[in-house]
Design an enzyme around this catalytic site. Structure first.
Site, PDB file in Angstrom:
ATOM      1  N   ASP A 205      19.209   2.037  33.151  1.00  0.00           N
ATOM      2  CA  ASP A 205      20.601   1.619  33.309  1.00  0.00           C
ATOM      3  C   ASP A 205      21.503   2.297  32.283  1.00  0.00           C
ATOM      4  O   ASP A 205      22.591   2.791  32.615  1.00  0.00           O
ATOM      5  CB  ASP A 205      20.681   0.097  33.170  1.00  0.00           C
ATOM      6  CG  ASP A 205      21.850  -0.495  33.931  1.00  0.00           C
ATOM      7  OD1 ASP A 205      22.379   0.200  34.821  1.00  0.00           O
ATOM      8  OD2 ASP A 205      22.227  -1.650  33.660  1.00  0.00           O
ATOM      9  N   ASP A 267      21.065  -6.268  38.473  1.00  0.00           N
ATOM     10  CA  ASP A 267      21.402  -7.056  37.290  1.00  0.00           C
ATOM     11  C   ASP A 267      21.150  -8.543  37.510  1.00  0.00           C
ATOM     12  O   ASP A 267      21.176  -9.327  36.550  1.00  0.00           O
ATOM     13  CB  ASP A 267      22.867  -6.832  36.910  1.00  0.00           C
ATOM     14  CG  ASP A 267      23.171  -5.366  36.637  1.00  0.00           C
ATOM     15  OD1 ASP A 267      22.288  -4.684  36.099  1.00  0.00           O
ATOM     16  OD2 ASP A 267      24.279  -4.909  36.981  1.00  0.00           O
TER      17      ASP A 267
END
Length: 377
Positions: A205, A267
């Site tokens: 990420d 997420d």
């Protein structure tokens, strides 16, 4: 006589980020994320308990969602999942224009199945008063209960409405189904695999949000997330809207036109898998409790840490991490890798708490294996 102090006017923009934290889009993102993780974790636990009650029979040709096998991620898969995700991201970045129709069709099919799973408990409740609610009816390529057929039909209707309108609310509804389904049917076997997976995804990420610009002259993660796809019905309908694929949640602000909050499914799902694991561990530990077990370490005996479950600890950590990610995005005014904040705030308190309770070694090495392994004769 003392002169009054001069009051200096504070520019409104100086505290604009603080006001944006209580914006409807931010609050919606925060609440929906937590509710999806909690609901998906309990659905997963319920599926496992149902399978245990049925004796994990494999002779019946069961088609209900509750009897579909759950996939357990092993160490190798946890190591290579961030690499596979990076390859998929690059494919969508470079070849999205030529493959967008394929992406849209595949997403619609997956979203249909996932949203049907999300609606199944509600449909079972609605059909519960029917005497034939448990009777399987031939439908399409198998036999299904009336609740499953109803949930599937409702899901098809919702996907059809999304394809025809492209409305963000319908896209978010489909994203909810995808989140709950992935949390419910994908399992982490141990804290070691959980740590390996989440650490790898944190690096993934951070790299694609912060450093991809220096290599590809564009923020690859943001570009892929915001790129709409061609509508499959555009072949038949002239003015078919372009589709924003349900790989993220988008909540427009009710107070500021043009402002919206966005959060990727990863997420929610990836930390959600960890919370699902600790919920299963809390349940397993409670079921395996023995009066002859060793007492907790003196450091936490009689303290609040002894009463707090691992699930509650991780859920509070996730909430703080999500709030921190929100503040960071408002302060720096650019996209933030949410896992950079979610993983440490979720994982580190869990590890510390497990160490204090004396469960760290057991949680690290697949604690559920011994409970389910058959005895050798």
């Amino acid at each position: 006589m003392n002169r009054p102090e001069r009051l200096e006017a504070v520019p409104v923009n100086e505290y604009e980020w603080a006001y944006s934290l209580v914006d409807s889009s931010r609050i919606s993102t925060f609440l929906i994320s937590i509710l999806l993780i909690v609901y998906g974790s309990f659905r997963s636990l319920n599926i496992e308990e149902e399978k245990n009650q049925q004796g994990q029979s494999t002779n019946e040709n069961c088609s209900t969602a509750s009897t579909i096998g759950q996939h357990t991620i092993d160490t190798t898969q946890a190591m290579f999942l961030p690499i596979g995700a990076s390859v998929s991201l690059l494919v969508m970045f470079f070849f999205f224009d030529s493959m967008q129709m394929v992406f849209a069709v595949c997403t619609a099919v997956l979203a249909t199945v996932a949203f049907a799973f999300l609606l199944l408990p509600m449909c079972q409740y609605i059909m519960g008063n029917c005497s034939s609610s448990s009777t399987k009816i031939p439908f399409a390529c198998g036999r299904f209960t009336s609740a499953e057929i109803l949930s599937f039909c409702l899901s098809v209707m919702l996907v059809f409405m999304w394809v025809m309108t492209g409305h963000w609310l319908l896209m978010d509804a489909l994203a909810m189904g995808l989140c709950v389904t992935m949390i419910a049917f994908v399992r982490l076997p141990s804290l070691k695999v959980s740590t390996l997976l989440l650490t790898g995804l944190l690096i993934y990420d951070v790299f694609w949000v912060f450093f991809s610009t220096y290599i590809f002259n564009a923020n690859v993660m943001v570009r892929v997330a915001n790129r709409p796809a061609e509508n499959p019905v555009g072949i038949l309908v002239k003015d078919a809207p372009r589709l924003s694929l349900p790989g993220k949640f988008v909540f427009p602000s009710m107070h500021s036109a043009g402002h919206f909050s966005m959060l990727g499914l990863g997420d929610i799902v990836m930390p959600g898998l960890l919370l699902c694991f600790v919920l299963r561990y809390d349940n397993w530990k409670k079921a395996e409790a023995n009066p002859t077990d060793l007492p907790p370490p003196p450091l936490i005996r009689g303290s609040l840490a002894q009463k707090v479950t691992y699930f509650h600890c991780s859920l509070v950590g996730y909430s703080i991490g999500l709030l921190t990610a929100t503040v960071s995005s408002e302060v720096y005014k650019n996209a933030q890798p949410a896992l950079l904040y979610l993983v440490p705030f979720t994982l580190l308190p869990l590890v510390v708490m497990a160490y204090l309770k004396g469960d760290l070694k057991r949680m690290w090495h697949e604690p559920f294996v011994k409970a389910h392994q058959p005895l050798e004769v």
